[in-house]
Design a protein around this motif. Structure first.
Motif, PDB file in Angstrom:
ATOM      1  N   TRP A   1       0.824  -1.211   0.000  1.00  0.00           N
ATOM      2  CA  TRP A   1       0.000   0.000   0.000  1.00  0.00           C
ATOM      3  C   TRP A   1       0.853   1.253   0.000  1.00  0.00           C
ATOM      4  N   ARG A   2       2.024   1.201   0.647  1.00  0.00           N
ATOM      5  CA  ARG A   2       2.950   2.344   0.552  1.00  0.00           C
ATOM      6  C   ARG A   2       3.367   2.544  -0.901  1.00  0.00           C
ATOM      7  N   ALA A   3       3.673   1.445  -1.573  1.00  0.00           N
ATOM      8  CA  ALA A   3       4.066   1.523  -2.982  1.00  0.00           C
ATOM      9  C   ALA A   3       2.903   2.018  -3.845  1.00  0.00           C
ATOM     10  N   ALA A   4       1.691   1.581  -3.552  1.00  0.00           N
ATOM     11  CA  ALA A   4       0.520   2.020  -4.324  1.00  0.00           C
ATOM     12  C   ALA A   4       0.290   3.513  -4.163  1.00  0.00           C
ATOM     13  N   LEU A   5       0.402   4.019  -2.929  1.00  0.00           N
ATOM     14  CA  LEU A   5       0.207   5.453  -2.710  1.00  0.00           C
ATOM     15  C   LEU A   5       1.319   6.248  -3.387  1.00  0.00           C
ATOM     16  N   ALA A   6       2.542   5.768  -3.314  1.00  0.00           N
ATOM     17  CA  ALA A   6       3.646   6.458  -3.992  1.00  0.00           C
ATOM     18  C   ALA A   6       3.414   6.486  -5.503  1.00  0.00           C
ATOM     19  N   ALA A   7       2.978   5.386  -6.071  1.00  0.00           N
ATOM     20  CA  ALA A   7       2.732   5.332  -7.510  1.00  0.00           C
ATOM     21  C   ALA A   7       1.555   6.221  -7.910  1.00  0.00           C
ATOM     22  N   ALA A   8       0.507   6.235  -7.106  1.00  0.00           N
ATOM     23  CA  ALA A   8      -0.646   7.098  -7.400  1.00  0.00           C
ATOM     24  C   ALA A   8      -0.248   8.564  -7.315  1.00  0.00           C
ATOM     25  N   THR A   9       0.542   8.903  -6.312  1.00  0.00           N
ATOM     26  CA  THR A   9       1.002  10.285  -6.165  1.00  0.00           C
ATOM     27  C   THR A   9       1.869  10.685  -7.351  1.00  0.00           C
ATOM     28  N   GLN A  10       2.746   9.791  -7.774  1.00  0.00           N
ATOM     29  CA  GLN A  10       3.586  10.069  -8.947  1.00  0.00           C
ATOM     30  C   GLN A  10       2.714  10.262 -10.185  1.00  0.00           C
ATOM     31  N   ARG A  11       1.729   9.401 -10.370  1.00  0.00           N
ATOM     32  CA  ARG A  11       0.825   9.515 -11.524  1.00  0.00           C
ATOM     33  C   ARG A  11       0.105  10.863 -11.511  1.00  0.00           C
ATOM     34  N   LEU A  12      -0.412  11.250 -10.358  1.00  0.00           N
ATOM     35  CA  LEU A  12      -1.111  12.535 -10.260  1.00  0.00           C
ATOM     36  C   LEU A  12      -0.166  13.706 -10.496  1.00  0.00           C
ATOM     37  N   TYR A  13       1.053  13.608 -10.000  1.00  0.00           N
ATOM     38  CA  TYR A  13       2.031  14.663 -10.234  1.00  0.00           C
ATOM     39  C   TYR A  13       2.316  14.832 -11.726  1.00  0.00           C
ATOM     40  N   LEU A  14       2.499  13.712 -12.419  1.00  0.00           N
ATOM     41  CA  LEU A  14       2.785  13.780 -13.856  1.00  0.00           C
ATOM     42  C   LEU A  14       1.603  14.360 -14.633  1.00  0.00           C
ATOM     43  N   ILE A  15       0.393  14.040 -14.222  1.00  0.00           N
ATOM     44  CA  ILE A  15      -0.793  14.621 -14.858  1.00  0.00           C
ATOM     45  C   ILE A  15      -0.809  16.129 -14.639  1.00  0.00           C
ATOM     46  N   LYS A  16      -0.515  16.560 -13.409  1.00  0.00           N
ATOM     47  CA  LYS A  16      -0.487  17.999 -13.107  1.00  0.00           C
ATOM     48  C   LYS A  16       0.628  18.705 -13.880  1.00  0.00           C
ATOM     49  N   ALA A  17       1.780  18.075 -13.991  1.00  0.00           N
ATOM     50  CA  ALA A  17       2.880  18.680 -14.741  1.00  0.00           C
ATOM     51  C   ALA A  17       2.511  18.814 -16.214  1.00  0.00           C
ATOM     52  N   GLU A  18       1.849  17.819 -16.758  1.00  0.00           N
ATOM     53  CA  GLU A  18       1.414  17.881 -18.159  1.00  0.00           C
ATOM     54  C   GLU A  18       0.379  18.986 -18.354  1.00  0.00           C
ATOM     55  N   ARG A  19      -0.529  19.115 -17.395  1.00  0.00           N
ATOM     56  CA  ARG A  19      -1.546  20.173 -17.471  1.00  0.00           C
ATOM     57  C   ARG A  19      -0.885  21.548 -17.397  1.00  0.00           C
ATOM     58  N   GLU A  20       0.088  21.708 -16.539  1.00  0.00           N
ATOM     59  CA  GLU A  20       0.819  22.972 -16.432  1.00  0.00           C
ATOM     60  C   GLU A  20       1.515  23.294 -17.758  1.00  0.00           C
ATOM     61  N   TYR A  21       2.126  22.286 -18.362  1.00  0.00           N
ATOM     62  CA  TYR A  21       2.762  22.477 -19.668  1.00  0.00           C
ATOM     63  C   TYR A  21       1.734  22.958 -20.693  1.00  0.00           C
ATOM     64  N   GLU A  22       0.580  22.300 -20.734  1.00  0.00           N
ATOM     65  CA  GLU A  22      -0.462  22.690 -21.693  1.00  0.00           C
ATOM     66  C   GLU A  22      -0.859  24.154 -21.504  1.00  0.00           C
ATOM     67  N   LEU A  23      -1.070  24.548 -20.261  1.00  0.00           N
ATOM     68  CA  LEU A  23      -1.518  25.914 -19.985  1.00  0.00           C
ATOM     69  C   LEU A  23      -0.446  26.958 -20.273  1.00  0.00           C
ATOM     70  N   MET A  24       0.791  26.605 -20.058  1.00  0.00           N
ATOM     71  CA  MET A  24       1.875  27.583 -20.187  1.00  0.00           C
ATOM     72  C   MET A  24       2.528  27.591 -21.568  1.00  0.00           C
ATOM     73  N   ALA A  25       2.491  26.468 -22.277  1.00  0.00           N
ATOM     74  CA  ALA A  25       3.277  26.376 -23.507  1.00  0.00           C
ATOM     75  C   ALA A  25       2.459  26.145 -24.780  1.00  0.00           C
ATOM     76  N   LEU A  26       1.198  25.797 -24.656  1.00  0.00           N
ATOM     77  CA  LEU A  26       0.409  25.491 -25.848  1.00  0.00           C
ATOM     78  C   LEU A  26      -0.684  26.533 -26.066  1.00  0.00           C
ATOM     79  N   ASP A  27      -1.036  26.725 -27.318  1.00  0.00           N
ATOM     80  CA  ASP A  27      -2.152  27.629 -27.599  1.00  0.00           C
ATOM     81  C   ASP A  27      -3.468  26.874 -27.407  1.00  0.00           C
ATOM     82  N   ALA A  28      -4.577  27.595 -27.482  1.00  0.00           N
ATOM     83  CA  ALA A  28      -5.890  27.002 -27.216  1.00  0.00           C
ATOM     84  C   ALA A  28      -6.211  25.856 -28.170  1.00  0.00           C
TER      85      ALA A  28
END
Length: 182
Positions: free
Chosen positions: A128-155
């Motif tokens: 379960w520690r590994a599952a939470l770490a993996a879920a947190t990593q997955r969510l972080y990568l989704i947030k980083a991708e969303r930040e990239y979209e908002l900051m670097a891509l046009d509409a």
């Protein structure tokens, strides 16, 4: 809310196994606390200002995560489809009131697990520690991708990515929500 059927539990286990393998004992540690929550269109999974107490996994349907502004408008931060987590990890981690709304955009089924059960499982079971770490990593990568979209891509490019991710589910959304997200 109701207990899960065996098919729903198997689906949930398969989704979590994408993060990390779980033994039968690991699943048994939380299985009794898993519940199916059925939401009607427009019904909240989580309300801004309410305590965040559970993590969800979308089984079917469509969710919208949004921040409510002081003037009543909302800013959509994400959409959730089958296989996506539902809730607010940051609010669960801080123990504070939720800062976002999570609302069903269509009839939606969410498998929920109390956060207390997650933290207990994390404290007592290495998988379960590994599952939470993996879920947190997955969510972080989704947030980083969303930040990239908002900051670097046009509409137009953001819209193409939105369509690719959402597929036909994106057609169900009111354009006002899509526009807010973009």
């Amino acid at each position: 809310m109701r207990a899960l059927t065996s098919a729903e539990l198997a689906w949930w286990r398969a989704q979590v196994a994408r993060l990390t393998p779980l033994t039968d004992a690991d699943v048994a540690a939380v299985a009794g606390q898993l519940r199916m929550r059925m939401l009607a269109e427009g019904e909240p999974y989580l309300r801004s200002g309410a305590p965040a107490t559970a993590v969800g996994l979308v089984r079917s349907g469509l969710l919208r995560e949004a921040f409510l502004l002081a003037d009543g408008r909302e800013r959509v931060r994400a959409f959730g489809i089958a296989g996506d987590f539902a809730g607010s990890l940051s609010d669960l981690l801080t123990g504070g009131a939720a800062r976002c709304e999570v609302i069903a955009c269509a009839p939606t089924r969410v498998i929920t697990l109390p956060w207390a059960a997650v933290t207990h499982a994390v404290a007592t079971r290495p998988a379960w520690r590994a599952a939470l770490a993996a879920a947190t990593q997955r969510l972080y990568l989704i947030k980083a991708e969303r930040e990239y979209e908002l900051m670097a891509l046009d509409a137009a490019a953001r819209y193409q990515r939105f369509r690719a991710r959402m597929g036909a589910a994106g057609d169900e959304l009111p354009l006002v929500h899509v526009a807010s997200y973009l």
